[in-house]
Motif scaffolding. Structure first.
Motif, PDB file in Angstrom:
ATOM      1  N   ILE A  45      14.216  -0.336 -39.417  1.00 30.71           N
ATOM      2  CA  ILE A  45      13.358   0.763 -39.860  1.00 30.71           C
ATOM      3  C   ILE A  45      14.279   1.806 -40.481  1.00 30.71           C
ATOM      4  N   SER A  46      13.969   2.257 -41.695  1.00 29.43           N
ATOM      5  CA  SER A  46      14.717   3.435 -42.125  1.00 29.43           C
ATOM      6  C   SER A  46      13.751   4.561 -42.439  1.00 29.43           C
ATOM      7  N   PRO A  47      14.107   5.735 -41.930  1.00 30.86           N
ATOM      8  CA  PRO A  47      13.275   6.898 -42.238  1.00 30.86           C
ATOM      9  C   PRO A  47      13.248   7.121 -43.748  1.00 30.86           C
ATOM     10  N   LEU A  48      12.181   7.692 -44.248  1.00 25.32           N
ATOM     11  CA  LEU A  48      12.038   7.965 -45.677  1.00 25.32           C
ATOM     12  C   LEU A  48      11.758   9.451 -45.873  1.00 25.32           C
ATOM     13  N   VAL A  49      12.148   9.946 -47.018  1.00 19.80           N
ATOM     14  CA  VAL A  49      11.692  11.282 -47.396  1.00 19.80           C
ATOM     15  C   VAL A  49      10.164  11.245 -47.389  1.00 19.80           C
ATOM     16  N   GLY A  50       9.562  12.288 -46.848  1.00 17.83           N
ATOM     17  CA  GLY A  50       8.105  12.322 -46.729  1.00 17.83           C
ATOM     18  C   GLY A  50       7.618  11.907 -45.351  1.00 17.83           C
ATOM     19  N   THR A  64      18.824  14.367 -34.263  1.00 14.87           N
ATOM     20  CA  THR A  64      18.597  12.925 -34.364  1.00 14.87           C
ATOM     21  C   THR A  64      17.111  12.688 -34.538  1.00 14.87           C
ATOM     22  N   VAL A  65      16.753  11.930 -35.569  1.00 18.13           N
ATOM     23  CA  VAL A  65      15.357  11.545 -35.746  1.00 18.13           C
ATOM     24  C   VAL A  65      15.059  10.464 -34.724  1.00 18.13           C
ATOM     25  N   VAL A  66      14.077  10.704 -33.860  1.00 19.28           N
ATOM     26  CA  VAL A  66      13.816   9.732 -32.795  1.00 19.28           C
ATOM     27  C   VAL A  66      12.495   8.991 -32.951  1.00 19.28           C
ATOM     28  N   ALA A  67      11.565   9.555 -33.714  1.00 19.53           N
ATOM     29  CA  ALA A  67      10.288   8.852 -33.902  1.00 19.53           C
ATOM     30  C   ALA A  67       9.710   9.188 -35.270  1.00 19.53           C
ATOM     31  N   ILE A  68       9.044   8.192 -35.859  1.00 21.64           N
ATOM     32  CA  ILE A  68       8.435   8.371 -37.176  1.00 21.64           C
ATOM     33  C   ILE A  68       6.937   8.149 -37.044  1.00 21.64           C
ATOM     34  N   GLU A  69       6.149   9.065 -37.550  1.00 22.83           N
ATOM     35  CA  GLU A  69       4.693   8.881 -37.512  1.00 22.83           C
ATOM     36  C   GLU A  69       4.276   7.789 -38.477  1.00 22.83           C
ATOM     37  N   PRO A  70       3.184   7.096 -38.167  1.00 25.13           N
ATOM     38  CA  PRO A  70       2.689   6.077 -39.105  1.00 25.13           C
ATOM     39  C   PRO A  70       2.495   6.686 -40.499  1.00 25.13           C
ATOM     40  N   ARG A  71       2.852   5.893 -41.506  1.00 25.48           N
ATOM     41  CA  ARG A  71       2.794   6.393 -42.881  1.00 25.48           C
ATOM     42  C   ARG A  71       1.416   6.174 -43.507  1.00 25.48           C
ATOM     43  N   ALA A  72       0.958   7.169 -44.242  1.00 26.02           N
ATOM     44  CA  ALA A  72      -0.298   7.013 -44.984  1.00 26.02           C
ATOM     45  C   ALA A  72      -0.064   6.143 -46.208  1.00 26.02           C
ATOM     46  N   THR A  73       1.071   6.338 -46.872  1.00 24.75           N
ATOM     47  CA  THR A  73       1.439   5.508 -48.024  1.00 24.75           C
ATOM     48  C   THR A  73       2.939   5.300 -47.971  1.00 24.75           C
ATOM     49  N   GLU A  74       3.393   4.293 -48.690  1.00 27.45           N
ATOM     50  CA  GLU A  74       4.827   4.027 -48.721  1.00 27.45           C
ATOM     51  C   GLU A  74       5.185   3.398 -50.056  1.00 27.45           C
ATOM     52  N   LEU A  75       6.204   3.936 -50.696  1.00 26.10           N
ATOM     53  CA  LEU A  75       6.678   3.394 -51.954  1.00 26.10           C
ATOM     54  C   LEU A  75       8.118   2.956 -51.730  1.00 26.10           C
ATOM     55  N   ILE A  76       8.490   1.793 -52.277  1.00 22.43           N
ATOM     56  CA  ILE A  76       9.840   1.293 -52.060  1.00 22.43           C
ATOM     57  C   ILE A  76      10.793   1.843 -53.118  1.00 22.43           C
ATOM     58  N   PRO A  79      12.093   5.390 -53.023  1.00 18.01           N
ATOM     59  CA  PRO A  79      11.722   5.313 -51.603  1.00 18.01           C
ATOM     60  C   PRO A  79      11.141   6.635 -51.097  1.00 18.01           C
ATOM     61  N   ILE A  80       9.861   6.606 -50.756  1.00 12.28           N
ATOM     62  CA  ILE A  80       9.220   7.839 -50.279  1.00 12.28           C
ATOM     63  C   ILE A  80       7.944   7.492 -49.517  1.00 12.28           C
ATOM     64  N   ALA A  81       7.643   8.305 -48.518  1.00 12.85           N
ATOM     65  CA  ALA A  81       6.455   8.063 -47.698  1.00 12.85           C
ATOM     66  C   ALA A  81       5.450   9.195 -47.866  1.00 12.85           C
ATOM     67  N   ASN A  82       4.192   8.848 -47.670  1.00 13.53           N
ATOM     68  CA  ASN A  82       3.121   9.826 -47.515  1.00 13.53           C
ATOM     69  C   ASN A  82       2.777  10.644 -48.757  1.00 13.53           C
ATOM     70  N   VAL A  83       3.206  10.199 -49.934  1.00 16.14           N
ATOM     71  CA  VAL A  83       2.738  10.895 -51.130  1.00 16.14           C
ATOM     72  C   VAL A  83       1.342  10.382 -51.470  1.00 16.14           C
ATOM     73  N   ASP A  84       0.552  11.211 -52.136  1.00 17.12           N
ATOM     74  CA  ASP A  84      -0.774  10.753 -52.563  1.00 17.12           C
ATOM     75  C   ASP A  84      -0.816  10.467 -54.059  1.00 17.12           C
ATOM     76  N   THR A  85       0.186  10.973 -54.783  1.00 15.79           N
ATOM     77  CA  THR A  85       0.139  10.879 -56.243  1.00 15.79           C
ATOM     78  C   THR A  85       1.486  10.453 -56.806  1.00 15.79           C
ATOM     79  N   ALA A  86       1.469   9.509 -57.725  1.00 14.35           N
ATOM     80  CA  ALA A  86       2.687   9.147 -58.446  1.00 14.35           C
ATOM     81  C   ALA A  86       2.577   9.676 -59.863  1.00 14.35           C
ATOM     82  N   VAL A  87       3.638  10.307 -60.324  1.00  8.55           N
ATOM     83  CA  VAL A  87       3.697  10.763 -61.708  1.00  8.55           C
ATOM     84  C   VAL A  87       4.697   9.876 -62.424  1.00  8.55           C
TER      85      VAL A  87
END
Ligand code: GTP
Ligand code: MG
Ligand code: ZN
Length: 303
Positions: A45-50, A64-76, A79-87
């Protein structure tokens, strides 16, 4: 345990903006420099911006990052999590507009189920013919249902429109190096002063000026991520049968195809082939669909 938002990732560090500060748009808030807990690596698992995370403070003032909330969206890529819009940022010239690359990026944002906006940049550098081609492309993608804005960061044209479209949203800028992602962000948020760099005329592309993904708070709410440019995208995570669903206009036609699971290649009674030969699906879009389909199938054969 304190919680926060990863706003930047760089050299193995995650910069976490603590929650209460983040609620105030984060403009002046201090981030906590964190490592990821060792267990994440073992779990791949790697943490992502977002990412929204929980963290622990360590003795040296880091965390230390110890837990990550479930992601609403994920882009590889980027690499970014939880964005709603791509430009999707594409320059009309320097580098030249490639509709094939644009369609490839669109497949990825559709796959990630993001709202997508297309921004064409550097209209001031383009000649009349190039701008005409850009306008034709804008018309094509608008007809499919994507907002398209033509801009010149140099002249300030179209910048206000992009800003309006992104207000309150969590957006990521994505595109090749040198197309003007950071320049556009600087134009949207005066005072930001992200680094930008002339493209290499010898190589005909950008110099990879932006080196990390970073979320920047919008003054009126929402976030925009600047990202490093890239042009290589593969379909690692996509099955041939899912490609049609990533072409918006074909997705809408597919239920009318005679066969369920139709891949719109040469099947009889295929609505997409019909629409493509009647010119209702753009020729370039259908061609790129077939190219990508081949790419995915070839990949399968290689393994
Ligand atoms: N004339 C003109 N030049 C522009 C425009 N937008 C960007 N540029 C120039 O294009 C070059 C690249 O811009 P950047 O903003 O660094 O591009 P980028 O997409 O952030 O590139 P990476 O960070 O490498 O991914 C710079 O020299 C900018 O000044 C524009 O609208 N008009
Ligand atoms: Mg940049
Ligand atoms: Zn079909």
């Amino acid at each position: 345990m304190p919680e926060g938002l990863i706003v930047k990732a760089l050299s193995g560090y995650y910069y976490v903006l603590p929650q209460p500060a983040e609620a105030q748009a984060g403009a002046a808030a201090e981030t906590i420099q964190c490592r990821a807990r060792g267990l994440f690596k073992k779990q791949h698992i790697s943490p992502l911006v977002g990412d929204r995370v929980s963290y622990e403070l360590t003795d040296n003032g880091e965390g230390t990052v110890v837990a990550i909330e479930p992601r609403a969206t994920e882009l590889i890529r980027p690499p970014i999590a939880n964005v709603d819009t791509a430009v999707l940022v594409f320059s009309v010239v320097e580098p030249n507009l490639s509709l094939q690359l644009l369609d490839k990026f669109l497949v990825h944002t559709e796959q990630a189920r993001l709202d997508t906006i297309v921004v064409l940049t550097k209209t001031d550098l383009a000649g009349p013919e190039e701008n005409e081609a850009a306008e034709a492309a804008a018309g094509l993608y608008r007809a499919i249902g994507y907002p398209v804005v033509t801009t010149s960061a140099r002249k300030g044209e179209g910048v206000g429109r992009v800003k309006e479209l992104l207000a309150g949203r969590i957006a990521v800028f994505s595109g090749q190096s040198g197309v003007g992602k950071s320049s556009l962000l600087n134009a949207i948020m005066p005072g930001l002063a992200l680094s930008t760099n002339a493209i290499s005329h010898r190589l005909g592309r950008g110099k990879h000026t932006t080196r990390h993904v970073e979320l920047i708070a919008q003054p009126g709410g929402g976030w925009i991520a600047d990202t490093p440019g890239f042009s290589q995208l593969d379909f690692q995570q996509l099955e041939a049968g899912d490609l049609g669903g990533c072409f918006k206009e074909m997705r809408e036609l597919a239920p009318g195809c005679r066969f369920r699971g139709c891949q719109h290649e040469r099947e009889p009674g295929c609505k997409v082939i019909g629409a493509a030969s009647a010119g209702q699906v753009a020729r370039t879009r259908y061609e790129h669909y077939l190219q990508f389909l081949t790419e995915i199938k070839d990949r399968k054969r290689r393994y």
